[in-house]
Design a protein around this motif. Sequence first.
Motif, PDB file in Angstrom:
ATOM      1  N   HIS A   1       0.850  -1.185   0.000  1.00  0.00           N
ATOM      2  CA  HIS A   1       0.000   0.000   0.000  1.00  0.00           C
ATOM      3  C   HIS A   1       0.882   1.229   0.000  1.00  0.00           C
ATOM      4  CE1 HIS A   1       0.764   0.956   4.289  1.00  0.00           C
ATOM      5  NE2 HIS A   1       0.816  -0.355   4.442  1.00  0.00           N
ATOM      6  N   TYR A   2       0.363   2.307  -0.537  1.00  0.00           N
ATOM      7  CA  TYR A   2       1.065   3.583  -0.495  1.00  0.00           C
ATOM      8  C   TYR A   2       0.027   4.695  -0.496  1.00  0.00           C
ATOM      9  CZ  TYR A   2       0.305   3.139  -5.547  1.00  0.00           C
ATOM     10  OH  TYR A   2      -0.256   2.944  -6.784  1.00  0.00           O
ATOM     11  N   GLY A   3       0.373   5.792   0.173  1.00  0.00           N
ATOM     12  CA  GLY A   3      -0.589   6.876   0.283  1.00  0.00           C
ATOM     13  C   GLY A   3       0.079   8.184   0.626  1.00  0.00           C
ATOM     14  N   ALA A   4      -0.692   9.262   0.540  1.00  0.00           N
ATOM     15  CA  ALA A   4      -0.185  10.599   0.837  1.00  0.00           C
ATOM     16  C   ALA A   4      -1.293  11.424   1.462  1.00  0.00           C
ATOM     17  CB  ALA A   4       0.324  11.277  -0.433  1.00  0.00           C
ATOM     18  N   ILE A   5      -0.887  12.326   2.365  1.00  0.00           N
ATOM     19  CA  ILE A   5      -1.810  13.242   3.048  1.00  0.00           C
ATOM     20  C   ILE A   5      -1.192  14.638   2.988  1.00  0.00           C
ATOM     21  CG2 ILE A   5      -2.959  13.828   5.225  1.00  0.00           C
ATOM     22  CD1 ILE A   5      -2.489  10.870   6.072  1.00  0.00           C
ATOM     23  N   ILE A   6      -2.023  15.627   2.718  1.00  0.00           N
ATOM     24  CA  ILE A   6      -1.598  17.013   2.832  1.00  0.00           C
ATOM     25  C   ILE A   6      -2.724  17.796   3.490  1.00  0.00           C
ATOM     26  CG2 ILE A   6      -2.376  17.594   0.493  1.00  0.00           C
ATOM     27  CD1 ILE A   6       0.033  19.565   0.394  1.00  0.00           C
ATOM     28  N   SER A   7      -2.385  18.615   4.478  1.00  0.00           N
ATOM     29  CA  SER A   7      -3.401  19.324   5.252  1.00  0.00           C
ATOM     30  C   SER A   7      -2.844  20.662   5.702  1.00  0.00           C
ATOM     31  CB  SER A   7      -3.803  18.492   6.473  1.00  0.00           C
ATOM     32  OG  SER A   7      -4.765  19.163   7.267  1.00  0.00           O
ATOM     33  N   GLY A   8      -3.722  21.668   5.799  1.00  0.00           N
ATOM     34  CA  GLY A   8      -3.280  22.949   6.295  1.00  0.00           C
ATOM     35  C   GLY A   8      -4.202  24.078   5.891  1.00  0.00           C
ATOM     36  N   PRO A   9      -3.820  25.305   6.229  1.00  0.00           N
ATOM     37  CA  PRO A   9      -4.680  26.459   5.949  1.00  0.00           C
ATOM     38  C   PRO A   9      -4.673  26.836   4.461  1.00  0.00           C
ATOM     39  CG  PRO A   9      -2.608  27.152   6.953  1.00  0.00           C
ATOM     40  CD  PRO A   9      -2.602  25.663   6.970  1.00  0.00           C
ATOM     41  N   LEU A  10      -5.864  27.225   3.974  1.00  0.00           N
ATOM     42  CA  LEU A  10      -6.012  27.741   2.619  1.00  0.00           C
ATOM     43  C   LEU A  10      -6.348  29.226   2.634  1.00  0.00           C
ATOM     44  CD1 LEU A  10      -8.088  24.803   1.102  1.00  0.00           C
ATOM     45  CD2 LEU A  10      -5.603  25.145   1.018  1.00  0.00           C
ATOM     46  N   GLY A  11      -6.416  29.794   3.795  1.00  0.00           N
ATOM     47  CA  GLY A  11      -6.739  31.194   4.006  1.00  0.00           C
ATOM     48  C   GLY A  11      -6.926  31.425   5.487  1.00  0.00           C
ATOM     49  N   GLU A  12      -7.311  32.625   5.853  1.00  0.00           N
ATOM     50  CA  GLU A  12      -7.469  32.931   7.267  1.00  0.00           C
ATOM     51  C   GLU A  12      -8.604  32.154   7.911  1.00  0.00           C
ATOM     52  OE1 GLU A  12      -7.820  37.058   7.956  1.00  0.00           O
ATOM     53  OE2 GLU A  12      -5.797  37.552   7.222  1.00  0.00           O
ATOM     54  N   THR A  13      -9.634  31.800   7.150  1.00  0.00           N
ATOM     55  CA  THR A  13     -10.813  31.143   7.722  1.00  0.00           C
ATOM     56  C   THR A  13     -11.070  29.764   7.126  1.00  0.00           C
ATOM     57  OG1 THR A  13     -12.275  32.195   6.100  1.00  0.00           O
ATOM     58  CG2 THR A  13     -11.913  33.357   8.187  1.00  0.00           C
ATOM     59  N   VAL A  14     -10.191  29.283   6.255  1.00  0.00           N
ATOM     60  CA  VAL A  14     -10.433  28.033   5.533  1.00  0.00           C
ATOM     61  C   VAL A  14      -9.233  27.098   5.720  1.00  0.00           C
ATOM     62  CG1 VAL A  14     -10.918  26.940   3.306  1.00  0.00           C
ATOM     63  CG2 VAL A  14     -11.846  29.212   3.818  1.00  0.00           C
ATOM     64  N   ASN A  15      -9.520  25.845   6.083  1.00  0.00           N
ATOM     65  CA  ASN A  15      -8.516  24.792   6.159  1.00  0.00           C
ATOM     66  C   ASN A  15      -8.944  23.635   5.266  1.00  0.00           C
ATOM     67  OD1 ASN A  15      -7.093  26.213   8.171  1.00  0.00           O
ATOM     68  ND2 ASN A  15      -8.356  25.294   9.784  1.00  0.00           N
ATOM     69  N   GLY A  16      -7.981  22.930   4.718  1.00  0.00           N
ATOM     70  CA  GLY A  16      -8.290  21.818   3.832  1.00  0.00           C
ATOM     71  C   GLY A  16      -7.414  20.609   4.111  1.00  0.00           C
ATOM     72  N   ARG A  17      -7.889  19.465   3.659  1.00  0.00           N
ATOM     73  CA  ARG A  17      -7.129  18.220   3.823  1.00  0.00           C
ATOM     74  C   ARG A  17      -7.475  17.270   2.675  1.00  0.00           C
ATOM     75  NH1 ARG A  17      -4.839  16.120   8.597  1.00  0.00           N
ATOM     76  NH2 ARG A  17      -4.223  13.915   8.453  1.00  0.00           N
ATOM     77  N   ILE A  18      -6.464  16.651   2.088  1.00  0.00           N
ATOM     78  CA  ILE A  18      -6.642  15.671   1.027  1.00  0.00           C
ATOM     79  C   ILE A  18      -5.799  14.452   1.372  1.00  0.00           C
ATOM     80  CG2 ILE A  18      -6.282  15.140  -1.409  1.00  0.00           C
ATOM     81  CD1 ILE A  18      -6.730  18.050  -2.061  1.00  0.00           C
ATOM     82  N   SER A  19      -6.373  13.268   1.218  1.00  0.00           N
ATOM     83  CA  SER A  19      -5.614  12.026   1.412  1.00  0.00           C
ATOM     84  C   SER A  19      -6.010  11.032   0.329  1.00  0.00           C
ATOM     85  CB  SER A  19      -5.870  11.434   2.803  1.00  0.00           C
ATOM     86  OG  SER A  19      -7.237  11.126   2.983  1.00  0.00           O
ATOM     87  N   LEU A  20      -5.042  10.238  -0.089  1.00  0.00           N
ATOM     88  CA  LEU A  20      -5.261   9.266  -1.162  1.00  0.00           C
ATOM     89  C   LEU A  20      -4.397   8.051  -0.877  1.00  0.00           C
ATOM     90  CD1 LEU A  20      -6.630   8.776  -3.956  1.00  0.00           C
ATOM     91  CD2 LEU A  20      -4.542   9.691  -4.985  1.00  0.00           C
ATOM     92  N   GLN A  21      -4.992   6.861  -1.017  1.00  0.00           N
ATOM     93  CA  GLN A  21      -4.246   5.636  -0.775  1.00  0.00           C
ATOM     94  C   GLN A  21      -4.682   4.528  -1.715  1.00  0.00           C
ATOM     95  OE1 GLN A  21      -5.291   2.765   2.105  1.00  0.00           O
ATOM     96  NE2 GLN A  21      -3.236   2.577   2.990  1.00  0.00           N
ATOM     97  N   GLN A  22      -3.726   3.711  -2.110  1.00  0.00           N
ATOM     98  CA  GLN A  22      -4.017   2.475  -2.826  1.00  0.00           C
ATOM     99  C   GLN A  22      -3.540   1.309  -1.979  1.00  0.00           C
ATOM    100  OE1 GLN A  22      -2.487   1.944  -6.853  1.00  0.00           O
ATOM    101  NE2 GLN A  22      -4.101   0.475  -7.245  1.00  0.00           N
ATOM    102  N   ASN A  23      -4.375   0.260  -1.906  1.00  0.00           N
ATOM    103  CA  ASN A  23      -4.099  -0.921  -1.094  1.00  0.00           C
ATOM    104  C   ASN A  23      -4.335  -2.157  -1.950  1.00  0.00           C
ATOM    105  OD1 ASN A  23      -3.643  -2.432   1.369  1.00  0.00           O
ATOM    106  ND2 ASN A  23      -5.841  -2.847   1.366  1.00  0.00           N
ATOM    107  N   GLN A  24      -3.308  -2.994  -2.110  1.00  0.00           N
ATOM    108  CA  GLN A  24      -3.416  -4.160  -2.982  1.00  0.00           C
ATOM    109  C   GLN A  24      -2.838  -5.400  -2.313  1.00  0.00           C
ATOM    110  OE1 GLN A  24      -1.487  -2.991  -6.724  1.00  0.00           O
ATOM    111  NE2 GLN A  24      -3.508  -2.795  -7.634  1.00  0.00           N
ATOM    112  N   GLY A  25      -3.296  -6.556  -2.781  1.00  0.00           N
ATOM    113  CA  GLY A  25      -2.768  -7.819  -2.311  1.00  0.00           C
ATOM    114  C   GLY A  25      -3.355  -8.964  -3.114  1.00  0.00           C
ATOM    115  N   ASP A  26      -2.661 -10.107  -3.095  1.00  0.00           N
ATOM    116  CA  ASP A  26      -3.100 -11.265  -3.870  1.00  0.00           C
ATOM    117  C   ASP A  26      -4.199 -12.064  -3.197  1.00  0.00           C
ATOM    118  OD1 ASP A  26      -1.244 -10.673  -5.818  1.00  0.00           O
ATOM    119  OD2 ASP A  26       0.301 -11.990  -4.977  1.00  0.00           O
TER     120      ASP A  26
END
Length: 711
Positions: free
Chosen positions: A173-198
């Motif tokens: 599996h592998y993934g990434a997260i990014i989070s933080g302020p987008l302005g004085e009153t707005v915060n955002g967060r994005i995460s994405l992951q792929q998970n695989q197995g046989d």
Amino acid sequence: MNFPGKTLFALALGASAVQAAEEMEEVIVTADFRQTELMRSAASVSVLGELQIEERGAQHLEDVLSAAPNVSWSTGASRSRFIQMRGVGDLEQYAEPKYYPAVGVVVDDLELGSAANAGMLFDVSQVEVLRGPQGTRYGASAHAGMVKINSNAPTDTFEAQLSGGAGNYGSYHYGAIISGPLGETVNGRISLQQNQGDGYMQNRALGRDDTNSYDEVTGRARLSWQPGANASYDFALFSFNSDNGYDAYSLDNDRYSWSDQPGDDAQDTLAFTVRGMWQLGNANTLQVVATHLDSDLYYSYDADWVSPELCARFTCSFGYDTAQEIFDRDRRQDTIDIRLLGGAETLVSGDLRYVLGFYANRNDEDLDYAYPSAWYGLYASASSYETERYALYGELEYGISDSLRFTGGMRVERFEDDYRDSNGVSEDNGENLYNGELSLQYSLSDNTFAYATLALASKPGGVNVAASSQYAFMSPAFQGFMRGNLRFEDETLFSRELGLKTRQLDNRLALRASLFYTTRDGAQLENWMWDEGAGLWIGYLDSNSDADAYGLELETTYDLGEAVQIFANVGWLETEVDTIRTFDLDAGDFVSKRDREQSKSPQYQYNVGVRALLPSGFSATVEAEGRDDSFYGYYHDGKLEAYDLVNASLSWSNGDLTVNLWGRNLGDEEYATHGLYFGADPRDEVGAFSNQSYYQLGAPRTYGLDLSWWL
């Protein structure tokens, strides 16, 4: 938990020191109208945080549920998406629509229903397991309990994470997260992951080891906006795409299948949630939550389990079939929940606070069903099923004294459904459902809290879709039996519960205990019959019986010195179904079974272990879990055997970089999570087509190495 080393444990698993300190002092339950400290919540609740998720290398909800007492789950698919609590819950899904499983799964504010394969744990802060009816808050969506998955919220400071891992059976599996302020009153967060197995099966017919594989992509995006002191808004987008295989059963109950048409368990879900909150004066808050979910669900399997290769190696009576069973669903769900919260912030003597709310839920499902078979030909049908729920609800809390408070809640729901299929079956229904709760809570001291709760919950009736659609094709005896069972009636569940939560020994010991007794009128019990003359499996919900259950849940942690913590979670459960009438495959006749235990209701479950801090930034956990045997159906007396598993992890962290080596079922014990009973094996040497028990096996010994790096 007052565990001095908990901060380092959390650091070793990638959490911040601030988050760890807060968790050490108090764990917050978010699934009620108001957030409540776990040790002051008037319910039997388990909270599984990031620590437990990381220790187990957990990717899906099914990887952590065994840590909660009196909780079971059913597979019957690539993931365990049906949950049972205290013996109540759905077991599987084929043609039947199941928007409202007896135990619901919620991601933040989004009800997953039959899309619960999407219960992934990447970028999740905690999993809350609420046992017992949650009728005032969730109505029919949490008839016997609720599992709430909380994803991490946007942060007001920048943070980013890269993570990945690999394990045996081709898993990664592998993934990434990014989070933080987008302005004085707005915060955002994005995460994405792929998970695989046989997966854990090998297909001898096709020479493959990935016919029971999983390939899952999870995406989350959250935006929080607070334009002023009296208003806030949250927006969430959730995406889940899976292309999982389904080849889970073997004629020899091992990990080698002979199917030549292995199945699929695919899901494509896109959902969004909008939440608004407004402060109205000093004492009132208005909350509005709206959600939309769109899911394409494709599920198929090799119905005969065999192939030409099998019958070339062994003598097969009557040859072999080429049957498949295919379910292709398109499901849409819209909900809105509007509530007003008011009154005092505290509940000392004479204080009063309340909740008033309105809820609406609409679900539409189109199903294309096919059963192509060399022996029986092609059977295909198309159906549509629509349901609507509207509810008015309220809750009142009153401080009788500084130590004693009373809570009363009521929810009235209107349920309507409309079913149509290509075989000419047409059904619609409307009924009123009532849910209520009365509770007394008493603070014996600053460290000890007790409660007594009575709860009434209702679950709607409906049409037995598969049985109604197949009715014209059944043999006369089965038509006679099913004539009165083409619909199932609503179920009423009444729960009595006593609970105690306390911290002792200078807060080194934390204990939560609950005793409960539950009765079910018109218990909706999943049942199956095999109509050999028509070549039909008939699945239906039977609501002609009553059932009851009683038991105990105990959860405790003890800090043994500065760097060692012991934990133990234990469940005890006794269940009984008064009478259920079914077709016994071995007797070849309809029989009545009395005083049977409910399915998936082991008499005991446990999860015990120890966490320890080690030198140089290392930490370790060793735990054991297990459960008693249990029936897995009513049309036979087959059981899932008892089992005991050992899990462990070893972690190292320097604060930003975390390395976690984990292993589950280290003893490689073979155990089953679901079962079937019928004649599937055509080989003469084993008694061709004799009735046998077949099991879907749980994961074998699995292990892996996970890394996460906070930027």
